[in-house]
Design a protein around this motif. Structure first.
Motif, short mmCIF file in Angstrom:
data_model
loop_
_atom_site.label_atom_id
_atom_site.label_comp_id
_atom_site.label_asym_id
_atom_site.label_seq_id
_atom_site.Cartn_x
_atom_site.Cartn_y
_atom_site.Cartn_z
N HIS A 27 104.54 -10.50 -2.37
CA HIS A 27 105.78 -10.91 -1.71
C HIS A 27 106.02 -12.41 -1.89
O HIS A 27 105.33 -13.24 -1.31
CB HIS A 27 105.70 -10.56 -0.22
N LEU A 28 107.05 -12.73 -2.69
CA LEU A 28 107.37 -14.12 -3.03
C LEU A 28 108.71 -14.59 -2.49
O LEU A 28 108.89 -15.78 -2.25
CB LEU A 28 107.41 -14.27 -4.56
N SER A 29 109.66 -13.66 -2.32
CA SER A 29 111.05 -14.05 -2.08
C SER A 29 111.83 -12.87 -1.53
O SER A 29 111.41 -11.71 -1.66
CB SER A 29 111.66 -14.52 -3.41
N ASN A 30 113.00 -13.15 -0.97
CA ASN A 30 113.89 -12.07 -0.53
C ASN A 30 114.41 -11.27 -1.71
O ASN A 30 114.91 -10.15 -1.53
CB ASN A 30 115.06 -12.63 0.28
N ALA A 31 114.31 -11.82 -2.92
CA ALA A 31 114.72 -11.08 -4.11
C ALA A 31 113.70 -10.02 -4.51
O ALA A 31 114.00 -9.16 -5.35
CB ALA A 31 114.94 -12.04 -5.28
N ASP A 32 112.51 -10.06 -3.92
CA ASP A 32 111.47 -9.09 -4.25
C ASP A 32 111.93 -7.65 -4.03
O ASP A 32 111.62 -6.76 -4.83
CB ASP A 32 110.21 -9.32 -3.42
N ALA A 33 112.63 -7.42 -2.92
CA ALA A 33 113.04 -6.06 -2.59
C ALA A 33 113.96 -5.48 -3.66
O ALA A 33 113.84 -4.31 -4.03
CB ALA A 33 113.72 -6.03 -1.22
N VAL A 34 114.87 -6.30 -4.17
CA VAL A 34 115.77 -5.84 -5.23
C VAL A 34 114.98 -5.48 -6.49
O VAL A 34 115.16 -4.41 -7.07
CB VAL A 34 116.84 -6.90 -5.54
N ALA A 35 114.09 -6.38 -6.89
CA ALA A 35 113.29 -6.12 -8.09
C ALA A 35 112.40 -4.90 -7.90
O ALA A 35 112.21 -4.11 -8.83
CB ALA A 35 112.44 -7.35 -8.42
N ALA A 36 111.86 -4.73 -6.70
CA ALA A 36 110.97 -3.59 -6.42
C ALA A 36 111.74 -2.27 -6.46
O ALA A 36 111.25 -1.27 -6.99
CB ALA A 36 110.30 -3.78 -5.07
N VAL A 37 112.94 -2.25 -5.88
CA VAL A 37 113.76 -1.03 -5.92
C VAL A 37 114.13 -0.70 -7.36
O VAL A 37 114.07 0.46 -7.78
CB VAL A 37 115.02 -1.20 -5.05
N VAL A 38 114.51 -1.71 -8.13
CA VAL A 38 114.84 -1.48 -9.54
C VAL A 38 113.65 -0.90 -10.29
O VAL A 38 113.78 0.06 -11.05
CB VAL A 38 115.31 -2.80 -10.21
N PHE A 39 112.46 -1.48 -10.06
CA PHE A 39 111.26 -0.96 -10.72
C PHE A 39 111.03 0.50 -10.35
O PHE A 39 110.74 1.33 -11.22
CB PHE A 39 110.03 -1.79 -10.34
N SER A 40 111.14 0.82 -9.07
CA SER A 40 110.91 2.19 -8.62
C SER A 40 111.90 3.16 -9.28
O SER A 40 111.51 4.23 -9.78
CB SER A 40 111.03 2.27 -7.09
N LEU A 41 113.17 2.78 -9.30
CA LEU A 41 114.19 3.66 -9.90
C LEU A 41 113.97 3.80 -11.41
O LEU A 41 114.16 4.89 -11.97
CB LEU A 41 115.58 3.11 -9.62
N MET A 42 113.56 2.71 -12.06
CA MET A 42 113.28 2.79 -13.50
C MET A 42 112.04 3.62 -13.77
O MET A 42 111.83 4.09 -14.91
CB MET A 42 113.14 1.38 -14.08
N SER A 43 111.21 3.81 -12.75
CA SER A 43 110.04 4.68 -12.86
C SER A 43 110.37 6.11 -12.45
O SER A 43 109.47 6.95 -12.27
CB SER A 43 108.91 4.14 -11.98
N ASN A 44 111.67 6.36 -12.26
CA ASN A 44 112.19 7.69 -11.91
C ASN A 44 111.78 8.15 -10.51
O ASN A 44 111.65 9.34 -10.27
CB ASN A 44 111.78 8.74 -12.94
#
Length: 241
Positions: A59-76
């Motif tokens: 956890h580095l930033s409030n932008a983490d959640a966006v990047a994490a959701v994108v990663f999860s969705l890209m992982s199907n």
């Protein structure tokens, strides 16, 4: 990824089960990711295609959640985000959290096992739960992960599901801690890398004592730190080349 490559993911990411407001939020934010982020994602093959799984991020930033959701969705996988319950009482954000079927945690009001019960149930139902084990932004001066809390270990051991360690880097430049508006230009590099699931099988069935939870948490945090170290070493090497 180039903007065109990122844009193509709009049609590949799963939509079923996202909920109206959560899905709308993703659709609104996605063009900003495409245009202003140089995103690199690796290790998606480490995320199981079905069944309960915990994705554990630094956890580095409030932008983490966006990047994490994108990663999860890209992982199907459509993620259920484990987050503080106060978000459900916030205007607009509350709609998004309820719509997405995310999981509120009332901190400091009930026993830890009871607070995490909805997450355990979601995992047993085969869902993907996204969490930040540190529970807050790192305060390490060099942005390394700090000691994790036991929540991720507890719910993974109770549900007996894999924990996939995922490291994020670059989000702290996109949206520095304490800032409200992101720094969109020049385009920021953000890297998200997942490692192999952390082996906790030897701890299954044991009483969830502080010692057992500390051991499981230490393994998860060590795996995340290892992934982050790889990202940062490669970045340092590219800058010195």
């Amino acid at each position: 990824m180039t903007p065109l490559e990122l844009a193509a993911w709009t049609w590949k990411m799963p939509r079923r089960g996202r909920g109206f407001w959560f899905s709308l939020t993703i659709d609104v934010l996605w063009p900003f990711v495409v245009l202003f982020v140089k995103l690199r994602v690796r290790g998606r093959h480490n995320v199981p295609g079905n069944g309960g799984v915990v994705l554990a991020f630094n956890h580095l930033s409030n932008a983490d959640a966006v990047a994490a959701v994108v990663f999860s969705l890209m992982s199907n996988r459509v993620p259920r985000v484990l987050a503080k319950a106060s978000l459900w009482r916030a205007p607009v954000v509350g709609w998004i959290m309820r719509s997405g079927g995310h999981i509120p945690v009332e901190r400091g009001t009930v026993k830890a096992s009871e607070a995490l019960r909805p997450a355990v149930e979601a995992l047993r139902a085969g869902q993907c739960v996204m969490a930040f084990p540190e529970g807050r932004f790192t305060d390490d001066p060099d942005d390394w992960p700090i000691r994790g809390k036991s929540g991720v270990a507890r719910m993974a051991l109770e549900a007996r599901v894999p924990v996939v360690p995922v490291a994020e880097w670059g989000t702290q430049r996109l949206l520095p801690r304490g800032k409200i508006l992101p720094r969109l230009l020049p385009r920021k590099e953000v890297e998200v890398v997942a490692g192999a699931p952390v082996d906790l099988s030897d701890l299954y069935g044991r009483e969830l004592t502080a010692e057992v939870l500390d051991e499981a948490t230490a393994r998860v945090m060590a795996a995340i730190t290892t992934m982050l170290s790889g990202i940062r070493s490669a970045e340092a090497g590219s800058h010195s080349a």
